[in-house]
Every structure is written in structure tokens, then in C-alpha cells.
Design an enzyme around this catalytic site. Structure first.
Site, short mmCIF file in Angstrom:
data_model
loop_
_atom_site.label_atom_id
_atom_site.label_comp_id
_atom_site.label_asym_id
_atom_site.label_seq_id
_atom_site.Cartn_x
_atom_site.Cartn_y
_atom_site.Cartn_z
N HIS A 62 25.50 18.66 87.65
CA HIS A 62 26.03 19.55 86.42
C HIS A 62 27.28 19.23 85.90
O HIS A 62 27.86 18.08 86.54
CB HIS A 62 25.70 20.88 86.74
CG HIS A 62 26.88 21.55 87.76
ND1 HIS A 62 27.20 22.81 87.59
CD2 HIS A 62 27.77 20.76 88.63
CE1 HIS A 62 28.21 22.98 88.47
NE2 HIS A 62 28.66 21.74 89.04
N ASP B 4 15.15 21.06 91.29
CA ASP B 4 15.50 20.00 92.32
C ASP B 4 15.54 18.58 91.85
O ASP B 4 14.44 18.30 91.10
CB ASP B 4 14.29 20.05 93.65
CG ASP B 4 14.85 19.19 94.63
OD1 ASP B 4 16.09 18.93 94.90
OD2 ASP B 4 14.18 18.69 95.35
N HIS B 5 16.79 17.82 92.32
CA HIS B 5 16.70 16.23 91.55
C HIS B 5 16.77 16.49 90.12
O HIS B 5 16.31 15.57 89.34
CB HIS B 5 15.69 15.73 92.20
CG HIS B 5 16.09 15.27 93.63
ND1 HIS B 5 15.84 15.95 94.58
CD2 HIS B 5 16.41 14.04 94.11
CE1 HIS B 5 16.15 15.45 95.79
NE2 HIS B 5 16.51 14.45 95.53
N CYS C 290 35.52 19.62 87.16
CA CYS C 290 34.06 19.99 86.89
C CYS C 290 33.78 19.76 85.34
O CYS C 290 32.58 19.62 85.04
CB CYS C 290 33.79 21.41 87.24
SG CYS C 290 34.09 21.92 88.76
N GLU D 250 27.33 26.79 96.13
CA GLU D 250 27.43 25.40 95.53
C GLU D 250 28.21 24.36 96.24
O GLU D 250 27.76 23.27 96.31
CB GLU D 250 28.41 25.73 94.39
CG GLU D 250 28.44 24.58 93.57
CD GLU D 250 29.38 24.76 92.01
OE1 GLU D 250 28.64 25.40 91.25
OE2 GLU D 250 30.51 24.72 92.37
N HIS E 183 28.71 15.52 87.68
CA HIS E 183 28.70 15.28 89.18
C HIS E 183 27.50 16.37 89.64
O HIS E 183 26.77 16.78 89.07
CB HIS E 183 30.07 15.93 89.94
CG HIS E 183 30.34 17.33 89.24
ND1 HIS E 183 30.81 17.70 88.26
CD2 HIS E 183 30.50 18.09 90.31
CE1 HIS E 183 31.02 18.95 88.30
NE2 HIS E 183 30.62 19.32 89.39
N HIS F 264 25.71 18.75 93.41
CA HIS F 264 25.73 19.42 94.54
C HIS F 264 24.66 19.54 95.46
O HIS F 264 23.53 19.41 94.72
CB HIS F 264 26.46 20.84 94.14
CG HIS F 264 27.54 21.04 93.32
ND1 HIS F 264 28.72 20.74 94.24
CD2 HIS F 264 28.11 21.46 92.04
CE1 HIS F 264 29.81 20.77 93.32
NE2 HIS F 264 29.40 21.27 92.16
#
Lengths: 134, 134, 134, 134, 134, 134
Positions: C14, C79-80, C33, C123, C39, C41
Site C-alpha cells: 500500500h 492477500d498478495h 508511508c 499493520e 511498501h 506489510h
């Protein structure tokens, strides 16, 4: 009001099963947890006690007293036992995490009547329950 | 050389007992772990595979292959089972963490012959073993 | 009343950015951010479901049903993925932990109408949020 | 309403003692925690801030502001200090986890007046407290 | 060969200081760890013992024996103590994690002569050391 | 000889892809990790430095020096970045955990020449690698 939490661990075997159901239905609902020869968990129990800070001690509850209660009510009867075969409270009660947490609450509460009590039980790192009637 | 580790978990019941000993000796040596109706654990297994980085993939080992091996050799035969009653390797072998790690190593190694393999098994957060013959 | 918690993890990319602001203001407010190429998480999601224990199963909710709901509503779409580019709910919504938790709650709640639902999203090990409207 | 949590750690020494009591009573109540030359802990503090999501940022609170408040009110005065000897708030207050959490709450709240604030302090992995007046 | 690990925790105070240095140099090298009134940690100790599996027990070492050794050599002398003031081994030795691990190894090894022994000491979640002479 | 470990965390985005392969082969080998718009992780890096204890400090390495090296070589270039787009070392290198660990080792080693250096990188709680050439 302040809440104090105490973590303990214990290891036990169990099996999820409803004796009024067919084996097919038990397998459909409980899956691998219905495995006939039992499996087990490292249970982690957090007991939360809510009260006021005693100005003489700075404690909400004397920790040595809480440790002793947890030892007598949880560790001695449950640790290294089989919930289904060794623990009378589960003779007719399915030992799901929900029911184990309920039984623990009901054992602890009479000894901690002056406090609000909440129990949180981790069955695995991914499954956990929280129970209170306060 | 690079080591790649993969963590999985499984839940099982067991009991520690030497059938050639008296019950007194079993209790003296194994304590609560000799409890007759079994207890259980959330086992955590780290499998370490040592090799060289494949320049085409950047992987030491194809992770989907390693996952499949762990599923077939560890998760399917051990998860939600009773080591003493359900797992043939322990018919005559005490299911201590040491012996479980040894059995897992011996099951994984033939499928990972080109790698150095080390298994680390956590029985609880306080007790763990590491096994290899490589 | 009993609460049942289920933990899942997913990995996503994100970037925090308000398109109505100058780049200077975005950097001042969101710092690293706001890094333009994203980047990511390892998000950890705890979903808490509060209800009553079904006396036939000992469950508050059938775990296989809860797993399936989490798979369909969270794992498969998130996811991913890249929250900013791949997930329609964030086309015009900044994917902060607060907003991700809100979106997850709003996706889960219609499938869990008979329960009180709370979602907690980690996060990182240091930053986490909790969201409910119940 | 949404809650945002921020975790920080700090290391400090302390000793539990009531100067109005005999040494015998201090030892009976506080046990090893009354050890005269102090012992210490890696404290973990979770600060929970409850508010509404700012639609421009997607944040409940600007994280850089919360970090700065925690640095000034907790890390700088407490980290690598002796609660009994170095921290004025404990000159006449026993530094139990309960009292440390209360002092932290009272230091943080005036800087976070628009939010509901809850602090959770872990003294060890087994002992923790939660404090709020909101 | 198999390695068995046992985790214990203890809480202690310490201060890093070289009495042969000026206060300026102590502060430059040890920073906040030189704070005069001590600070403290929840130390986590992993003791690894390498040997062969005893075919009668399935154990590398009798766990009750290892627990007793750790209690006598580490928990009783170190827990809830001040390394600088209460522990003779540090009267003239700076209680860094390195030196504490070395002292623990030297106390444990004579009681575990038939095994290879490695100690790993976590001072915080971010700082840890491993020591062996085997 | 003593080993000292230091843990840091950083967050980054990446995508696994071999540009010499068809998209079909990339998907077959890398699965969801080949997702075109990137995903991300909270990476945890343990850097282990092996040396001898300096008798004046009790340290194997001055921690402030190690922190500074990790900040310059890992945190500043990698944290809140996209490995594929922002980090020159991965312009032609697939950013698998194996390759990231190798790159980190090669960046750290020239600044830690007098020590044996090992890096362990956790991509998730289930996947991790260890790299050294020492």
C-alpha cells in the site's frame, strides 16, 4: 477501575463430539477435532480481574493469592489431563474452547467475588475465546 | 550456502511411558507426562533446508514443493492425532520431542536428499529440540 | 455472552496519499508511508464474533463457516495484492490501517448479522487498530 | 468509533515496598519484588486512542504526533531509569504495574483530551494491567 | 546427535559501567545503560544441551534434572536481583549480556559435563547473545 | 567466541518474477508472489556478529556502531521501499528472501570485516532464511 491480567499455560488432550449425533454428522461439524483417540493443545489462559487499586499495596489483587487460585482451580485439575476422560465438568459437555472458558470462569468467579472477572483462552495461536458473565 | 526455514504447526496428543518399567518408575521419570489418558500440545515445526540459490528462481527450494512434502509427511499423518495410538512409528517408540523430531527428520530426508536438513520442534514455548544427521 | 476470535494473516502493498494535497503536504503528514512505489506489510487480522454458545456443538459459530467467510471476504481479495491498485474499495479511500479495518468490518458484517463483530488489524507489531459499529 | 493502538517498550528498575510496613510484612506481601537493590523489567506499553477517522488522512490521530507524545511523556522520563529513585511520581507511590499504568494514563490524557485513552502495560509476558478513567 | 533447549525467564537490574573510565567516557560508550540508579530487563535464557537420545527414556537429558540445575544456578541467584550489587560474579565484571551469558555457561557446564552446552540470552526482543566454549 | 544478535524490522514491497520466463511459467513457479502490482512484508532481520568479548567494555561490538551500520546499510535503503523498483541491487535480481539476505550480508560484511557475520531474515512468521559466507 483497573484490570489486572495473569497469563498461565497448561497442556491437555480433548476430542470434540456430540454423542447424540451420528459419526457422519460429528465428522461434518467437527472435522479433525472429532478424531477418536484425542489430540491436544498448549492452552494459554489470561485471567483478567477488575477492581480498584489498594492504596497500601498498589495492587488490585495480591498476586500470590491469584496464583494460588489459578493453581488450584485450573492447573491442578486440567494440566496434562484429558478433558473428556479426566475432568468431571466435561463428562456431559463438549470441551470446545467456549465451554472450557465458561467452566474456568465458573470455577474462578466464586473465589474472586469482589472483582469483575473475564477469562480469555487461547486454544492455538489462531483460535481463542473470551468469556464473562460480569 | 543458504538455509531456508519453513514453520508449520500441528496439534496432537501423546503420553510418555516405558512399558518395560513399573508405574512407579514411569511416574518418577516422566511425571505428569505419564498421565494415562494422554495430554497434548500445539507442536511447532521448523524445517531448515540448506542448499544453493537457484539463479533462475532465486529460491533454494521451490516453496510449493516443500509445502507439499511437509503436508504429506507431517501434517496429514500427525495433525489432530494421538502419537501413541494413531502413528505407527511410535508403536514401540516413546513420543518424546526428541523422538518425534527424529522421526520427522527420517521421513523428510529421503524427499530432500540434495539438501542438508535440520528439524527444530517446539513442544511448548519452553521445551524444544533440534535434530539432524547431516 | 462469549466472544470467539480467529486470527488470519495476509500480505499486501500500500501507499498512503491524499491526491487532493500537494506532495509536500503528503510527505509532511504521511512521511515514508507516502513512498511512491509502495511498501507493504504482513497484516494480522483478528475477527471477534460475539454470541451465545450453541448447546449442541459447544460453538458460538461453526468454525468452518467463519473460515470460509474470512477466505472469501479477506484472503482472496486482499492477500498478495496492492490495496491502492488492486482493491476497488480503496480506489478513492486511503488504505490506512483504520480504513482497511473499516472496510473489512463492512464486508464481514452482512455475513455475520446475528453476531456482534469486532475486527482488530495489526499493520506491524507496533501499530494496530480496532473497529466495530456494533 | 475506531481505536488505534501504539506499542512501545522501555526498560526500567523498580522495587515494591511499603515504607510504613515492617520488613517482614513487606516480604510477606511483595516477596522477591521487595528485593532491596531493585530488579527490572522490559516494560511493553500499548496506548489505545479512540476517536473518529479523519476523512482527509484516514487516521484517527496523526501517528507522528502520538509518537512524540509517547516519547516525551514515557520514554524520556522512564526508559533506563529506576522508578523508585529517578521518577518523581513514585517518590511516595509504590511502582506496581497498576500504579505505573495509572501514572502513564494521567500523563498522556491531558495531551489527548479529544480522545478516549486506555493504557495497557505488560510488566512480563505473564503480568499485565489495563487502566483508564474514560 | 540431538539438541534439547529449555527456556526460562528471570528479571534483574543492572548498570553498564567501567570504573576505570571517566564518567564522560562511560556515557559515550554505554549511553543510557550507564544510568546511575540501574535499569532492568526481563531476561530470557535458552539453554541448549546436545547429546544422544537415551533409548529407555527417549530423552537426551532428564528434564527434571535440567530444571533443577537451572533453578539452582540461574533462577535462585539472579532472579529479582541487581547484577552489580547482589551477584558476586559481577563484582568486578561489567554485566553486559555477553558477560552474563558467559557466567551462566560457566556455572552450568560443570553440572552438564557429558553434554555440549550452548546458552542464548535475550536481554530485550532486539538484543541477544549466544555463548559456548564447547 | 560469542555471538551477538541484533533485531531490526523494515517494511517493503516486492514481486517475484523472472523476466526471461513466460507469464504462465512465472505464475506456475511464483504463484501469488508474482502478483503484478506488488505485495509486501514486515521483514524482520537478525544480524549475528561473532567475535571476542572486549575486556574493557564487556561488548563483542559497540552496539551504537552496529545500530548505525544497520541504519545506513539496511533501514535507509530498504525501509518503506519497493525492492523491484527502488533498490538498485534488485534491478536484475529477483527479490526472494534468499537474495535479499545475500544482498544484506554483502552490504554488511565490508563494515564488519573483523567479525564472522550471519544474517537471518524473516519474510513472514512462517518463511525465513539464513545466509553467510563466513
Amino acid at each position: 477501575m483497573v484490570k489486572v491480567g495473569r497469563r498461565i499455560t497448561f497442556n491437555a488432550a480433548h476430542r470434540l463430539n456430540n454423542p447424540n449425533w451420528s459419526e457422519e454428522k460429528n465428522t461434518a461439524v467437527f472435522g479433525k477435532c472429532n478424531s477418536p483417540n484425542y489430540h491436544g493443545h498448549n492452552y494459554t489462559l489470561e485471567t483478567w480481574v477488575e477492581g480498584v487499586i489498594n492504596p497500601e499495596t498498589g495492587y488490585v489483587i495480591d498476586l500470590s493469592e491469584l496464583k494460588q487460585i489459578l493453581k488450584e482451580e485450573v492447573e491442578e485439575p486440567f494440566d496434562h489431563r484429558n478433558f473428556n476422560l479426566d475432568v468431571p465438568e466435561f463428562a456431559n459437555l463438549n470441551p470446545t474452547a467456549e465451554n472450557i472458558a465458561k467452566v474456568i470462569y465458573e470455577k474462578l468467579k466464586p473465589r474472586l467475588m469482589q472483582f469483575k472477572v473475564v477469562v480469555r483462552l487461547y486454544e492455538t495461536e489462531n483460535n481463542f475465546v473470551e468469556y464473562t458473565k460480569d
